[in-house]
Design a protein around this motif. Structure first.
Motif: not given
Length: 442
Positions: A85-87, A114-119
């Motif tokens: 969804e971010i992409r 989570n960290k990967s989503q924030q990254d």
């Protein structure tokens, strides 16, 4: 009863302000020469994290800032969104950017990423493809990665005051289109205050309670009559702001501990009640009382530990609500008795020495000698049995390893029972003689 509105949206959604001038609250951010006001006047919108309690206006503020800056506004919820969804949101922002329009990407509950989503957000925030506005009820320093925090300014929103909630309420009652329609309403000043208190700083809760109260209230002589009973029925058992394990939880635990340490039984009892009302585990609070009895009262009043342990046992035996009184009794006692953290400080100092000082050998005279070999090696040979001396004090005996012979860890305070302990230890030390170190046999 007349219909409140033909608009099917909840009252809180209908009453969302459409301009920054109509926005209520957060004057520390939007007042003259304040951070966000200066940013709006400069026409520049930076990435930010809006941190505040529910109903403080985070989503509305994000929408208004985007609108004021002429940006496209996209919304994601971290509860049901991920990298895909971010992409997709970034692709839409890139398309808008190619047409000369910037995009505000608003992420609600951003602490749930989570960290990967924030990254995944970082390069697009860094390159300016999107201006990120994240909303969170959790402390960003714990919930968000440092790389994201370094790219976004944190703005703290506050719960609305009763005066500010009153402005929201009056505006809603006066709005005949979006508000409650053409209803004629009766509400006494006491009932109005009760409604504002029940909202507890949350504008959304205020409007939801008002909407439900209107549905429950009887109509007499053409007027909707809202009473204290109607407000109570609409509120139900509405707990105060408290999130088990979250920011409010640790803030209130901190306030409880510091009120007790500061010898304020009124405040300590208040925070105890707040936490119990919010759903805190009573046995967790009992454990905190036991800890506080040793850390902050200590030997100034050894009965504090007994009281705390008794309260823990009483609650375990009685449960709620009867057992809560025992917790209140222990709280009032611990807050009222003299304070000393000297045992706490001594224990921390000893632990630091043990951790950093290696394994100092036990002096020969203190060692046990159960065998002939050990006796031949002088284990325990020069030990002085304290009860053989006046006042049960061997005047020339030391009990620490030679390397720590001059160490001093526990220094009683001049409060409570420690006054007498201090006098006793000073008398003992005055009667001890310097000890010459004995050389072990080869």
């Amino acid at each position: 009863m007349a219909a409140s509105s033909t608009d099917p949206r909840p009252l809180a959604a209908r009453m969302r302000p459409q301009t920054l001038d109509a926005y209520v609250g957060q004057r520390h951010l939007l007042g003259k020469e304040c951070p966000l006001q200066a940013m709006v006047q400069a026409g520049h919108l930076h990435s930010m994290i809006l941190w505040g309690p529910p109903g403080s206006g985070k989503t509305t503020l994000a929408q208004l800032l985007a609108h004021t800056a002429g940006r496209h506004f996209q919304v994601l919820s971290a509860v049901n969104s991920g990298v895909r969804e971010i992409r997709a949101a970034v692709s839409s922002a890139e398309a808008a950017q190619s047409l000369g329009q910037g995009t505000v990407l608003f992420i609600d509950e951003i602490h749930r990423f989570n960290k990967s989503q924030q990254d995944a957000l970082l390069p697009y925030v860094e390159e300016g493809v999107v201006t990120l506005i994240g909303a969170t009820t959790e402390n960003p320093s714990f919930a968000l990665i440092n790389a994201l925090l370094s790219r976004a300014r944190v703005h703290v929103l506050k719960a609305l005051t009763e005066e500010e909630l009153g402005v929201v309420l009056d505006h809603t009652l006066a709005d005949r289109v979006l508000g409650l329609g053409a209803l004629a309403m009766e509400m006494s000043p006491e009932v109005r205050k009760g409604l504002l208190t029940a909202a507890d700083g949350d504008a959304r809760r205020l409007l939801n309670l008002l909407d439900l109260a209107v549905q429950l209230a009887p109509v007499r002589e053409g007027k909707t009559q809202i009473t204290a009973g109607i407000i109570a029925a609409a509120s139900g058992h509405s707990w105060r702001r408290f999130d088990q394990g979250g920011e409010a939880f640790y803030d209130e635990i901190s306030a409880f501990h510091k009120s007790l340490r500061g010898s304020d039984p009124d405040a300590a009892l208040y925070w105890l009640a707040r936490m119990l009302d919010g759903g805190a585990d009573p046995l967790y609070l009992a454990r905190r009382l036991v800890r506080m009895a040793s850390e902050d009262v200590g030997l100034a009043d050894p009965r504090a530990l007994e009281m705390a342990l008794a309260a823990k046992d009483a609650y375990a035996f009685l449960g709620s609500p009867e057992g809560e009184l025992a917790l209140a009794q222990a709280t009032a006692y611990l807050a009222s008795c003299p304070k000393s953290n000297r045992v706490y400080e001594a224990w921390n100092a000893v632990r630091a020495v043990v951790k950093g000082g290696g394994s100092a050998e036990v002096p020969l005279h203190l060692r046990n000698a159960p065998t002939a070999l050990l006796k031949a090696l002088d284990y325990g040979r020069e030990y002085q049995y304290d009860h053989d001396y006046p006042d049960a004090i061997a005047p020339e005996q030391s009990y620490l390893p030679p390397s720590l012979r001059q160490a001093h860890f526990y220094e009683p305070s001049d409060r409570g029972l420690e006054i007498r302990i201090q006098e006793r230890l000073r008398w003992i030390n005055a009667h001890r003689q310097p000890v010459r170190e004995k050389k072990p046999h080869a």
